[in-house]
Design a protein around this motif. Structure first.
Motif, PDB file in Angstrom:
ATOM      1  N   ARG A  50       2.152   0.969   2.390  1.00 44.75           N
ATOM      2  CA  ARG A  50       3.450   0.405   2.790  1.00 44.75           C
ATOM      3  C   ARG A  50       3.660   0.547   4.292  1.00 44.75           C
ATOM      4  O   ARG A  50       4.147  -0.373   4.939  1.00 44.75           O
ATOM      5  CB  ARG A  50       4.582   1.091   2.019  1.00 44.75           C
ATOM      6  CG  ARG A  50       4.730   0.603   0.597  1.00 44.75           C
ATOM      7  CD  ARG A  50       6.043   1.072  -0.035  1.00 44.75           C
ATOM      8  NE  ARG A  50       6.191   2.527  -0.035  1.00 44.75           N
ATOM      9  CZ  ARG A  50       5.729   3.335  -0.977  1.00 44.75           C
ATOM     10  NH1 ARG A  50       5.076   2.831  -2.011  1.00 44.75           N
ATOM     11  NH2 ARG A  50       5.899   4.632  -0.904  1.00 44.75           N
ATOM     12  N   ALA A  51       3.277   1.686   4.842  1.00 46.29           N
ATOM     13  CA  ALA A  51       3.423   1.899   6.280  1.00 46.29           C
ATOM     14  C   ALA A  51       2.565   0.911   7.056  1.00 46.29           C
ATOM     15  O   ALA A  51       3.008   0.347   8.072  1.00 46.29           O
ATOM     16  CB  ALA A  51       3.056   3.336   6.644  1.00 46.29           C
ATOM     17  N   ARG A  53       1.568  -2.081   6.042  1.00 47.68           N
ATOM     18  CA  ARG A  53       2.172  -3.410   5.912  1.00 47.68           C
ATOM     19  C   ARG A  53       3.371  -3.551   6.833  1.00 47.68           C
ATOM     20  O   ARG A  53       3.566  -4.589   7.460  1.00 47.68           O
ATOM     21  CB  ARG A  53       2.593  -3.647   4.460  1.00 47.68           C
ATOM     22  CG  ARG A  53       1.447  -3.941   3.545  1.00 47.68           C
ATOM     23  CD  ARG A  53       1.955  -4.317   2.160  1.00 47.68           C
ATOM     24  NE  ARG A  53       0.845  -4.331   1.230  1.00 47.68           N
ATOM     25  CZ  ARG A  53       0.862  -3.777   0.040  1.00 47.68           C
ATOM     26  NH1 ARG A  53       1.936  -3.168  -0.404  1.00 47.68           N
ATOM     27  NH2 ARG A  53      -0.194  -3.845  -0.739  1.00 47.68           N
ATOM     28  N   LYS A  54       4.173  -2.494   6.896  1.00 47.74           N
ATOM     29  CA  LYS A  54       5.358  -2.524   7.755  1.00 47.74           C
ATOM     30  C   LYS A  54       4.947  -2.691   9.221  1.00 47.74           C
ATOM     31  O   LYS A  54       5.537  -3.489   9.952  1.00 47.74           O
ATOM     32  CB  LYS A  54       6.163  -1.235   7.572  1.00 47.74           C
ATOM     33  CG  LYS A  54       7.435  -1.198   8.364  1.00 47.74           C
ATOM     34  CD  LYS A  54       8.210   0.093   8.097  1.00 47.74           C
ATOM     35  CE  LYS A  54       9.461   0.143   8.944  1.00 47.74           C
ATOM     36  NZ  LYS A  54      10.209   1.376   8.729  1.00 47.74           N
ATOM     37  N   ARG A  57       3.759  -6.267   9.782  1.00 46.52           N
ATOM     38  CA  ARG A  57       4.887  -7.202   9.863  1.00 46.52           C
ATOM     39  C   ARG A  57       5.585  -7.080  11.213  1.00 46.52           C
ATOM     40  O   ARG A  57       5.941  -8.088  11.832  1.00 46.52           O
ATOM     41  CB  ARG A  57       5.885  -6.936   8.734  1.00 46.52           C
ATOM     42  CG  ARG A  57       5.510  -7.569   7.420  1.00 46.52           C
ATOM     43  CD  ARG A  57       6.676  -7.545   6.421  1.00 46.52           C
ATOM     44  NE  ARG A  57       7.246  -6.222   6.225  1.00 46.52           N
ATOM     45  CZ  ARG A  57       6.824  -5.346   5.328  1.00 46.52           C
ATOM     46  NH1 ARG A  57       5.823  -5.627   4.546  1.00 46.52           N
ATOM     47  NH2 ARG A  57       7.413  -4.173   5.211  1.00 46.52           N
ATOM     48  N   ALA A  58       5.787  -5.847  11.668  1.00 46.47           N
ATOM     49  CA  ALA A  58       6.431  -5.637  12.968  1.00 46.47           C
ATOM     50  C   ALA A  58       5.589  -6.254  14.072  1.00 46.47           C
ATOM     51  O   ALA A  58       6.121  -6.918  14.974  1.00 46.47           O
ATOM     52  CB  ALA A  58       6.637  -4.144  13.221  1.00 46.47           C
TER      53      ALA A  58
END
Length: 97
Positions: A50-51, A53-54, A57-58
């Motif tokens: 998740r980190a 992916r985040k 995205r950023a």
């Protein structure tokens, strides 16, 4: 121009965080490969995924914002060039030079 510089710094920082997370993930996978079947491991992997992916995205969002600012800067420069070309004859300068 300051906006672009600031965005470039933000992108560089995000990329650095992404690289660090990728390195950390690779180290984690290497160290924990035999225990990857453990249930506690799955939760940690999910958190790291998740980190990642985040951060991706950023990074994508920052790159899009930077591109939009560059396009705006190019439009502004073209508009200024057109205005200067119109003003040159009024102030007695050669419009071609």
């Amino acid at each position: 121009m300051d906006d672009i510089d600031a965005l470039e710094r933000r992108i560089a920082a995000a990329l650095e965080r992404l690289r660090g997370a990728a390195t950390q993930l690779a180290e984690h996978e290497t160290a924990e490969a035999p225990a990857s079947a453990a249930s506690g491991q799955a939760a940690g992997d999910d958190s790291q995924t998740r980190a990642m992916r985040k951060l991706r995205r950023a990074n994508t969002n920052l790159q899009a914002e930077l591109e939009a600012l560059r396009e705006k800067q190019a439009r502004d420069a073209a508009e200024l060039d057109a205005l200067i070309a119109e003003l040159k004859p009024l102030i007695g300068e050669d419009p071609n030079g």
